[in-house]
Design a protein around this motif. Structure first.
Motif, PDB file in Angstrom:
ATOM      1  N   ASN A 181      -4.500  -1.096   8.258  1.00 48.96           N
ATOM      2  CA  ASN A 181      -3.661  -0.754   7.120  1.00 48.96           C
ATOM      3  C   ASN A 181      -3.887  -1.713   5.942  1.00 48.96           C
ATOM      4  O   ASN A 181      -3.842  -1.301   4.784  1.00 48.96           O
ATOM      5  CB  ASN A 181      -2.193  -0.790   7.539  1.00 48.96           C
ATOM      6  N   ARG A 182      -4.148  -2.963   6.247  1.00 47.14           N
ATOM      7  CA  ARG A 182      -4.357  -3.931   5.155  1.00 47.14           C
ATOM      8  C   ARG A 182      -5.622  -3.595   4.366  1.00 47.14           C
ATOM      9  O   ARG A 182      -5.641  -3.693   3.135  1.00 47.14           O
ATOM     10  CB  ARG A 182      -4.426  -5.345   5.710  1.00 47.14           C
TER      11      ARG A 182
ATOM     12  N   GLU B 178      -8.406   7.645   4.632  1.00 50.70           N
ATOM     13  CA  GLU B 178      -7.671   7.314   5.851  1.00 50.70           C
ATOM     14  C   GLU B 178      -8.096   8.166   7.032  1.00 50.70           C
ATOM     15  O   GLU B 178      -8.115   7.689   8.175  1.00 50.70           O
ATOM     16  CB  GLU B 178      -6.168   7.476   5.594  1.00 50.70           C
TER      17      GLU B 178
ATOM     18  N   LEU C  44      -7.000  -0.580   4.165  1.00 47.82           N
ATOM     19  CA  LEU C  44      -6.724   0.682   3.484  1.00 47.82           C
ATOM     20  C   LEU C  44      -5.958   0.453   2.185  1.00 47.82           C
ATOM     21  O   LEU C  44      -6.333   0.960   1.115  1.00 47.82           O
ATOM     22  CB  LEU C  44      -5.938   1.602   4.419  1.00 47.82           C
ATOM     23  N   MET C  45      -4.854  -0.296   2.259  1.00 43.34           N
ATOM     24  CA  MET C  45      -4.040  -0.544   1.076  1.00 43.34           C
ATOM     25  C   MET C  45      -4.790  -1.361   0.027  1.00 43.34           C
ATOM     26  O   MET C  45      -4.600  -1.174  -1.167  1.00 43.34           O
ATOM     27  CB  MET C  45      -2.754  -1.267   1.467  1.00 43.34           C
TER      28      MET C  45
ATOM     29  N   GLU D 169      -9.824   3.394  13.577  1.00 45.81           N
ATOM     30  CA  GLU D 169      -8.937   3.550  12.433  1.00 45.81           C
ATOM     31  C   GLU D 169      -9.094   2.364  11.490  1.00 45.81           C
ATOM     32  O   GLU D 169      -9.310   1.232  11.923  1.00 45.81           O
ATOM     33  CB  GLU D 169      -7.478   3.654  12.885  1.00 45.81           C
TER      34      GLU D 169
ATOM     35  N   SER E 249       0.920   7.954   3.697  1.00 46.67           N
ATOM     36  CA  SER E 249       0.575   7.681   5.100  1.00 46.67           C
ATOM     37  C   SER E 249       1.554   8.354   6.050  1.00 46.67           C
ATOM     38  O   SER E 249       1.150   8.855   7.116  1.00 46.67           O
ATOM     39  CB  SER E 249       0.542   6.177   5.349  1.00 46.67           C
TER      40      SER E 249
ATOM     41  N   GLN F 291      -6.654   8.960  -0.865  1.00 45.31           N
ATOM     42  CA  GLN F 291      -6.128   8.217   0.281  1.00 45.31           C
ATOM     43  C   GLN F 291      -6.299   9.011   1.572  1.00 45.31           C
ATOM     44  O   GLN F 291      -6.688   8.445   2.600  1.00 45.31           O
ATOM     45  CB  GLN F 291      -4.657   7.873   0.075  1.00 45.31           C
TER      46      GLN F 291
ATOM     47  N   SER G 191       2.491   4.356   0.933  1.00 41.08           N
ATOM     48  CA  SER G 191       3.205   4.344   2.217  1.00 41.08           C
ATOM     49  C   SER G 191       3.762   5.729   2.540  1.00 41.08           C
ATOM     50  O   SER G 191       3.732   6.166   3.711  1.00 41.08           O
ATOM     51  CB  SER G 191       4.334   3.324   2.172  1.00 41.08           C
TER      52      SER G 191
END
Length: 599
Positions: free
Chosen positions: A359-360, A432, A362-363, A356, A401, A428, A398
C-alpha cells in the motif's frame, strides 16, 4: 362458510371486533337473518374432500380445529405472518354485518352485491404475500468470492521516463513564485547557491534502471502546496522499506522515528567524521553502531532538514544515491559468458507477498503522479457551473481502494468510469489490479488533465519497475458515445460518481444498464433504485431497476473531495436470475388470487 344464525363459537366474527362495540350491537340486535362471509385456511385433506363432492364441511359453522389448522402443512411464509396464535387465521373478513332490518329488498340486494365485491377485492389483496427484492436465497445476492488472479508486478523494460516527463523540478519551475529559500550554508553566510533564484537541486535514484528524478530543494510559501523536500523524503523512505532487504537497509541506516535535536558543538572538520555520526556526549540521539566505513545516512538526512543545512543535505543525498546505484547496477562477473547480475531492487518486487503492490508503494506512485500532473491545474479544474451535473469532485485513493476490494476487481476485469474527471480512479484501479479500464469525461479541462495524468502515470510505473493495466480515456458524452455502448456489455464494474448529477441524467442512465451482463456491478454515490429492498408490486415488478440487487455501504470521513464527513455508496449487482425467481413468485401468487376471486 355461510351460516343462517349467529355462531355460538367463541371464535365468532364478533370476537374480532372491539368488546364494547360488539356488546352494544348484540343488545340491540333484532331477530333478522344475518349473512356472514368468512374465508379460512383449509388443509389439503379438506380441499381433497371438497373436490370429491363432500358437503359436510361446507355447512359446518365450526372454525378449523387444531388438528386441521395450518400448523401442519401451512407454508413457511404464512406461518410467519400468523404468529404464535393457535386460533384459525382468517385471510379476509367481510364488511361489518348489518344488524338492522333493510328498508327494501332492492337495497338489500345491492348491499349484498357490494359486500361480495369488497370481499373479493380484499381477498385479492391479502392473498398475495409481500415479496421483496432480497427475499430470495442470499446465496445469489452476495458478491462472488475473491478469485486469485495472479499478475506479474514487475517489468523487464528500461525505467527511463523519456521525453515530456514532468519531474518535481518542473512543478517548482511552473509555480516558481510560490516557492522560497529553505536551505543555507551554515559555514558560509555569503553562499547564495541555496537561494530560490539559484534553484538548488539534487537527484533521487528510483528502483528501475536509468530511472532518476531531479528535485529543486525549495519550500512552498503556502504549506498546503506541493513540497518537493517532503516528497523526496517520502519516496526515499518507501524505497527503503519496500525494496530493500534487512541487510541492504543496514547500508543506509535506520528510519528516523523522532525528530533529531540540533547539536550545539561544531561538527568535525573531516568529511568522513562529519557524515559518520556523533558521540553520545555531543548528541542526545543514539545512533546504531556500524563499521568504520558505515554511516547512518537516513538520520543525517533528517538532521540536515531540521537544521536547514544545505551542504550536509546534498552530500548525504549523494552518498544515498551511490548506494542505490550500486544495488541497481551490480559489478559484472569476471567470466564474460556469465549472465549479468540482476537489479536487486527489481528482484525484490518478485518477493512481495500475494503478488500485490504494498500500500505504501501504491500511494506513493499515486501521490507523485497527482502532485505533478494534476496539482498545478487545480484552479482551472474549479471553474465549473455551480449546481449542475458538471460540478467537479474526486474520490480519494483510500475510498477507491475500498471500492476495488468490495467489487473484487482483478486483472481480467473491465472497469468503466462514466464521468471520470481527471481519471484518478482509472489509473489507480489499473495500477492496483492491472485491470483494463475505460473512462469518459464531457468537460474539456478535466479530460485534458486526465490524459496528461495517464501519460505521467505510465512513466512513473516504469521508474518504480511496476506494470499497470491498459487505460482508455475519451472526451465526450456518456449518453451518446458509441464506445460506451460497445463496452458496457463487457464491463464487470461501472462507477458513476452521480452525487451531484441532475435527476434527468440519472434517469437517462438507467436504461443503459440493461446492457450489462449478469453479475456486473454498478457503483454509485446515489442509488439508481427508488428504495432499497423495495416491495415488489404491480407498479415496479417490470421496472428497469428490478434487475439490481442493491447494497448500501458506508465510506469514512475524508473519502471525498467535496466534504470532510462520511456517507454511503451503493453497489448494484445485476441479478436477472434472482429477479426471474421473484417475478415468477409474484405471477404465481397473482394467479392464485385470480382463481380464488373467481370461486
Amino acid at each position: 362458510m355461510f351460516s343462517s344464525a349467529l355462531p355460538s363459537s367463541p371464535y365468532s366474527d364478533f370476537h374480532y371486533f372491539p368488546f364494547e362495540n360488539s356488546s352494544k350491537k348484540i343488545q340491540h340486535m333484532v331477530p333478522d337473518i344475518c349473512v356472514t362471509t368468512r374465508r379460512a385456511w383449509k388443509s389439503q385433506m379438506i380441499r381433497e374432500q371438497e373436490a370429491a363432492g363432500s358437503q359436510a364441511h361446507l355447512s359446518s359453522p365450526t372454525p378449523v380445529s387444531a388438528e386441521t389448522s395450518p400448523e401442519a402443512d401451512e407454508p413457511a411464509h404464512f406461518a410467519q405472518i400468523a404468529g404464535p396464535s393457535k386460533r384459525p387465521r382468517i385471510l379476509s373478513v367481510a364488511p361489518e354485518p348489518t344488524l338492522c332490518p333493510p328498508k327494501s329488498k332492492k337495497r338489500a340486494t345491492m348491499s349484498a352485491s357490494s359486500s361480495r365485491t369488497q370481499s373479493r377485492q380484499r381477498s385479492e389483496t391479502l392473498d398475495i404475500e409481500s415479496i421483496y427484492r432480497s427475499s430470495r436465497s442470499r446465496s445469489t445476492s452476495t458478491f462472488p468470492p475473491a478469485d486469485l488472479h495472479h499478475r506479474q508486478l514487475w517489468i523487464t523494460e528500461d525505467g527511463s521516463p523519456g521525453e515530456n516527463f514532468v519531474s518535481a523540478a518542473s512543478v517548482v519551475t511552473i509555480l516558481s513564485r510560490s516557492y522560497k529559500t529553505y536551505f543555507k550554508n551554515l559555514d558560509d553566510s555569503s553562499d547564495t547557491s541555496f537561494e530560490a533564484e539559484s534553484y538548488p537541486a539534487t537527484e533521487l535514484e528510483y528502483p528501475n534502471a536509468n530511472a532518476c528524478e531531479t528535485y529543486y530543494i525549495l519550500a512552498p510559501k503556502d504549506p498546503d502546496h506541493y513540497n518537493p523536500i517532503m516528497c523526496l523524503e517520502q519516496s526515499l523512505y518507501t524505497i527503503f522499506e519496500c525494496y530493500l532487504t534487512p541487510a541492504q537497509q543496514a547500508l543506509f541506516g535506520t528510519l528516523p522515528t523522532d525528530f533529531l535535536q540540533d547539536v550545539d558543538n561544531t561538527p568535525p572538520s573531516s568529511p568522513l567524521t562529519q557524515l559518520s555520526g556523533y558521540s553520545e556526549q555531543s548528541s542526545p540521539v543514539k545512533f546504531p553502531s556500524y563499521d568504520p566505513c558505515g554511516m547512518n545516512h537516513l538520520r543525517l538526512l533528517q538532521r540536515s532538514i531540521r537544521r536547514r543545512d544545505g551542504p550536509l543535505f546534498l552530500s548525504t543525498m549523494q552518498n544515498i544515491n551511490q548506494l542505490l546505484r550500486a544495488l541497481k547496477y551490480p559489478p559484472l562477473p569476471s567470466d564474460p559468458f556469465a549472465p549479468a547480475p540482476p537489479n536487486v531492487l527489481i528482484e525484490a518486487i518478485k518477493g512481495w507477498p500475494s503478488s500485490e503492490i504494498p500500500n505504501r508503494v501504491l500511494m506513493r506512485i499515486i501521490d507523485e503522479t497527482y502532485q505533478r500532473s494534476v496539482g498545478p491545474h487545480a484552479l482551472k479544474l474549479n471553474r465549473y457551473e455551480a449546481f449542475s451535473s458538471e460540478v467537479y469532485g474526486e474520490l480519494m485513493p483510500s475510498f477507491t481502494s475500498d471500492i476495488i476490494a468490495a467489487t473484487r476487481l482483478h486483472k481480467d476485469s473491465l472497469f468503466m468510469d462514466l464521468g471520470c474527471g481527471v481519471g484518478n480512479v482509472l489509473v489507480q484501479a489499473s495500477l492496483e489490479t492491472c485491470c483494463r479500464s475505460y473512462g469518459i469525461e464531457v468537460m474539456p479541462t478535466p479530460a485534458e488533465v486526465g490524459r496528461e495524468q495517464l501519460r505521467q502515470m505510465k512513466k512513473r510505473c516504469r521508474m518504480w519497475g511496476l506494470s499497470m493495466g491498459e487505460v482508455e480515456l475519451e472526451e465526450g458524452d456518456m449518453l451518446t458515445s458509441r464506445r460506451v455502448t460497445e463496452l458496457l456489455p463487457q464491463a464487470d464494474v461501472v462507477l458513476v460518481n452521480n452525487k451531484v448529477f441532475q435527476q434527468s441524467l440519472n434517469e437517462a442512465l438507467r436504461p443503459r444498464f440493461l446492457d450489462l451482463k449478469e453479475g456486473a456491478i454498478v457503483v454509485s454515490l446515489k442509488p439508481f433504485v427508488s428504495s432499497l429492498n423495495a416491495r415488489v408490486t404491480e407498479r415496479n415488478v417490470d421496472d428497469i431497476s428490478a434487475i439490481f440487487d442493491v447494497f448500501e455501504r458506508p465510506y469514512r470521513s475524508g473519502s471525498v473531495s467535496w466534504g470532510s464527513g462520511g456517507g454511503s455508496y451503493y453497489l448494484h449487482r445485476v441479478d436477472r436470475e434472482g429477479y426471474a425467481v421473484i417475478k415468477q413468485q409474484f405471477e404465481n401468487q397473482r394467479a392464485r388470487s385470480a382463481r380464488a376471486s373467481r370461486r
